[in-house]
Motif scaffolding. Structure first.
Motif, PDB file in Angstrom:
ATOM      1  N   LEU A 376      -1.516 -11.028 -24.309  1.00  0.00           N
ATOM      2  CA  LEU A 376      -1.395 -11.953 -23.159  1.00  0.00           C
ATOM      3  C   LEU A 376      -0.339 -11.384 -21.887  1.00  0.00           C
ATOM      4  O   LEU A 376       0.545 -10.564 -22.307  1.00  0.00           O
ATOM      5  N   THR A 377      -0.997 -11.327 -20.775  1.00  0.00           N
ATOM      6  CA  THR A 377      -0.107 -10.543 -19.674  1.00  0.00           C
ATOM      7  C   THR A 377       0.346 -11.517 -18.754  1.00  0.00           C
ATOM      8  O   THR A 377      -0.122 -12.488 -18.272  1.00  0.00           O
ATOM      9  N   LYS A 378       1.973 -11.345 -18.488  1.00  0.00           N
ATOM     10  CA  LYS A 378       2.561 -12.333 -17.680  1.00  0.00           C
ATOM     11  C   LYS A 378       3.388 -11.343 -16.688  1.00  0.00           C
ATOM     12  O   LYS A 378       3.519 -10.202 -16.880  1.00  0.00           O
ATOM     13  N   GLU A 379       3.746 -12.044 -15.555  1.00  0.00           N
ATOM     14  CA  GLU A 379       4.231 -11.260 -14.445  1.00  0.00           C
ATOM     15  C   GLU A 379       5.873 -10.860 -14.902  1.00  0.00           C
ATOM     16  O   GLU A 379       6.673 -11.960 -15.314  1.00  0.00           O
ATOM     17  N   LEU A 380       6.285  -9.556 -14.512  1.00  0.00           N
ATOM     18  CA  LEU A 380       7.639  -9.117 -14.834  1.00  0.00           C
ATOM     19  C   LEU A 380       8.528  -9.813 -13.858  1.00  0.00           C
ATOM     20  O   LEU A 380       8.481  -9.465 -12.696  1.00  0.00           O
ATOM     21  N   ALA A 381       9.594 -10.597 -14.053  1.00  0.00           N
ATOM     22  CA  ALA A 381      10.314 -11.246 -13.199  1.00  0.00           C
ATOM     23  C   ALA A 381      11.434 -10.161 -12.608  1.00  0.00           C
ATOM     24  O   ALA A 381      12.335 -10.111 -13.124  1.00  0.00           O
ATOM     25  N   LEU A 382      11.261  -9.943 -11.345  1.00  0.00           N
ATOM     26  CA  LEU A 382      12.029  -8.965 -10.479  1.00  0.00           C
ATOM     27  C   LEU A 382      12.777  -9.811  -9.534  1.00  0.00           C
ATOM     28  O   LEU A 382      12.054 -10.131  -8.495  1.00  0.00           O
ATOM     29  N   ILE A 383      13.869  -9.200  -9.034  1.00  0.00           N
ATOM     30  CA  ILE A 383      14.660  -9.411  -7.740  1.00  0.00           C
ATOM     31  C   ILE A 383      14.652  -8.091  -6.979  1.00  0.00           C
ATOM     32  O   ILE A 383      15.251  -7.188  -7.432  1.00  0.00           O
ATOM     33  N   GLU A 384      14.209  -8.181  -5.960  1.00  0.00           N
ATOM     34  CA  GLU A 384      13.787  -6.798  -5.203  1.00  0.00           C
ATOM     35  C   GLU A 384      14.792  -6.748  -3.985  1.00  0.00           C
ATOM     36  O   GLU A 384      14.820  -7.900  -3.381  1.00  0.00           O
ATOM     37  N   THR A 385      14.923  -5.735  -3.741  1.00  0.00           N
ATOM     38  CA  THR A 385      15.802  -5.496  -2.478  1.00  0.00           C
ATOM     39  C   THR A 385      15.187  -4.220  -1.641  1.00  0.00           C
ATOM     40  O   THR A 385      14.992  -3.240  -2.302  1.00  0.00           O
ATOM     41  N   GLU A 386      14.857  -4.365  -0.343  1.00  0.00           N
ATOM     42  CA  GLU A 386      14.083  -3.187   0.451  1.00  0.00           C
ATOM     43  C   GLU A 386      15.067  -2.379   0.526  1.00  0.00           C
ATOM     44  O   GLU A 386      16.392  -2.368   1.019  1.00  0.00           O
ATOM     45  N   ALA A 387      14.684  -0.821   0.721  1.00  0.00           N
ATOM     46  CA  ALA A 387      15.114   0.279   1.241  1.00  0.00           C
ATOM     47  C   ALA A 387      15.408   0.072   2.763  1.00  0.00           C
ATOM     48  O   ALA A 387      14.639  -0.392   3.402  1.00  0.00           O
TER      49      ALA A 387
END
Length: 634
Positions: A376-387
């Protein structure tokens, strides 16, 4: 004669019984004062009656007020007469008598444990003033009942016991002493899968009934029981301790037989399944042994264990934004510095904790046949910040973004193999490939020997696994093969290994490896884009994990792997023993390891930005069964 105007008020008239309703006074009216000041006998009787009533009322009120300050007649406290005394007078009297509690013992029990203290240790005593105040308040709570008792001709004795009081801090110490004996670490029911995929290896720990002593509730219950203790009750049970049971709260409970059966069924549904979280080639997996360990019984999930897993993932994933750096020689195209821009990442642990629980619930209620590879594949919950600075700003070669990614693990590698993986990765990393140019792994790597820094590790040579310089090189070529599949670049040569190698199946099915060796046993690809591409890799000897990324300019192509199959499994060949005179007679030395044979294939499709198929290749692998080989001393 005196003329009077408005002399008499209606109230005065009522008091003297004279009615003036029909009498009208004016200036011409003459009144005989003498006659008015001479009341009749009836009026005199009334006046005397009112005066006597007022005197009696005042006297009675004073009597009641005074009596309210005293105990009712006949009141005794522990056989000491205090009737008609004020609380202050009664306090002086009982103190003069100097009453003392009878020596006794207090026992507190829980489960099979008991603690005890003497009345002296608990500082048993009498609180005279509090007791006297309570008696007075109880006697006067019902005014009319109190009044009837006060005025009664039959003054029965009102006997009150003198309650024993105890030092609350000492009682708390007694409770804490029992708590130290009773409390134990909780033993929750749990499940353990000893061998992945094997239901028979599933073990259910039924847990244990463990309790903790509730101090506040126990103190309240003990205090209530001791409030009934008096010298009279102590005298009646002089040889018996006062015993009270502590209040216990369960912290863990043992499963019932029915719950044990349900636990087996519930954990069994997770055997062979995986829960995968991924995003942009970043992936974390919970296999069946981990999933089973996250269950609590009879229901629920191990919140702390889930948080521990997520904490470890966060340590591995979280990073600050990384600005791009790219320095190269325009003439030779030798790259001296390459740092791709990377987004800052932070694992959203709150969302992930819920996602793990949701995934477990889905797996428990999902038929494995409906899942691809029981995963079962689910999305990895990430908070992203651009370079702040991207690769596109650093060069004019078209090295703008990542277009391909491959990864692999090499757990259980010997130190020399770990060294060779790092060395090989560094040798091929930072290679620029021009548009239309063919890349050769062997040519890029160069000579593999002790002279070029490689160490002896196991390699496949002439049908045998032997120690040779460069063992571990194929870890890198296999990882590059996976990156090429992801990028959609034109792979022109790839060869499988002779037999299955465990390192390449730690995170993939059989068939995603690529062997290389001097000469034509090579991995090659053509850069069929309009811009340069750059091969970039890193190997971590601490975590035994490596990746290879391919950078360039995306032309919108996409890739797909479909129709994977594996078939014709064959057991390993019989173990071979090779006579060796250099070993002591009977001594064995393993020089090769067994492997089962299997066939595998998959189809790799590359589409352009419009969805049109550019290439469709089938990759076929036939892994021979392999025998374990031992040198045997003769």
């Amino acid at each position: 004669m005196v003329i009077m105007e408005g002399f008499f008020t209606p109230s005065k008239g009522v008091f003297f019984g004279i009615h003036f309703a029909d009498v009208h006074f004016d200036e011409s009216t003459e009144v005989d004062i003498v006659n008015l000041n001479s009341p009749t006998p009836k009026q005199i009787v009334r006046i005397v009656g009112v005066i006597l009533s007022l005197i009696l009322l005042t006297t009675f009120t004073g009597f009641v007020v005074d009596a309210r300050r005293q105990f009712l007649p006949g009141t005794t406290l522990e056989r000491v007469a205090i009737g008609s005394l004020t609380p202050a007078e009664a306090l002086t009297k009982v103190r003069h008598v100097d009453l003392q509690p009878i020596n006794h013992t207090i026992e507190l029990t829980a489960l099979d444990q008991t603690v005890a203290s003497s009345s002296a240790q608990l500082e048993a005593s009498y609180h005279y003033d509090q007791t006297l105040t309570a008696i007075l308040q109880s006697q006067q709570a019902d005014f009319f009942g109190w009044l009837r008792q006060l005025l009664s001709n039959n003054q029965a004795e009102l006997a009150y016991p003198l309650p024993v009081t105890y030092n609350q801090d000492k009682l708390k110490l007694l409770i804490q002493a029992l708590k130290a004996q009773v409390d134990a670490p909780p033993h929750f029911p749990s499940a353990k899968l000893n061998t992945s995929g094997l239901t028979e290896s599933l073990v259910i720990d039924t847990g244990e009934d463990i309790f903790t002593l509730n101090e506040s509730a126990t103190l309240q219950q003990l205090t209530e029981k001791l409030s009934q203790v008096t010298n009279q009750t102590l005298a009646q049970n002089s040889d018996q301790p006062i015993s009270a049971a502590a209040v216990l709260d369960p912290v863990s409970q043992q499963l019932t037989p029915e719950q044990i059966t349900q636990a087996h069924e519930r954990a069994g549904r997770l055997v062979g399944e995986k829960l995968v979280f991924e995003k942009d080639h970043l992936k974390r997996t919970l296999n069946d042994t981990q999933l089973v360990s996250l269950l609590t019984f009879p229901d629920g999930y191990q919140t702390e264990a889930i948080n521990e897993v997520l904490y470890q993932w966060a340590q591995e994933i979280n990073r600050v934004p990384q600005n791009a750096e790219f320095v190269y020689d325009p003439e030779t195209l030798v790259v001296s510095v390459f740092v791709p821009d990377r987004k800052g990442l932070e694992l959203n642990t709150a969302m992930m904790a819920q996602s793990v629980v949701d995934g477990l619930k889905e797996l428990e209620g999902t038929d494995t046949q409906n899942l691809n590879d029981a995963t079962l594949t689910k999305e990895l919950a990430l908070i992203e910040t651009e370079a702040e600075k991207t690769l596109a700003e650093t060069n004019n070669l078209g090295i703008k973004e990542r277009i391909g990614f491959g990864e692999s693990y090499y757990y259980h590698s010997i130190p020399s193999r770990v060294h060779n993986v790092s060395l090989t990765t560094n040798r091929i990393s930072l290679t620029l490939v021009a548009p239309g140019e063919e890349f050769s792994f062997n040519k890029t790597l160069g000579e593999v020997s002790a002279a070029t820094g490689f160490q002896p590790a196991y390699v496949i040579m002439s049908g045998r696994t032997v120690l040779g310089d460069g063992g571990g090189v194929c870890q890198v070529s296999s990882t590059l093969f996976r990156a090429l599949l992801d990028s959609g670049l034109n792979i022109t040569r790839r060869l499988q290994h002779s037999y299955r190698v465990s390192y390449y199946e730690l995170d993939r099915q059989p068939g995603f490896d690529a062997t290389v060796y001097a000469g034509n046993v090579d991995l090659r690809f053509i850069n069929d884009t309009d811009d340069y591409v750059l091969v970039y890799g890193q190997a971590d000897p601490a975590t035994l994990y490596m990746f290879i990324e391919i950078y360039g300019t995306s032309d919108g192509r996409t890739t797909e792997i479909k129709d994977y199959q594996s078939w014709d499994p064959r057991p390993p060949l019989p173990t071979q023993y090779i006579p060796d005179s250099t070993l002591a007679p009977g001594q064995l030395k393993q020089v090769d390891w067994s492997a089962a044979g299997i066939k595998a294939k998959f189809t790799h499709i590359v589409r352009d930005k419009d969805g049109k198929i550019m290439r469709e290749n089938e990759y076929y692998s036939n892994y021979r069964p392999w025998a374990a080989k031992f040198l045997q001393g003769v």
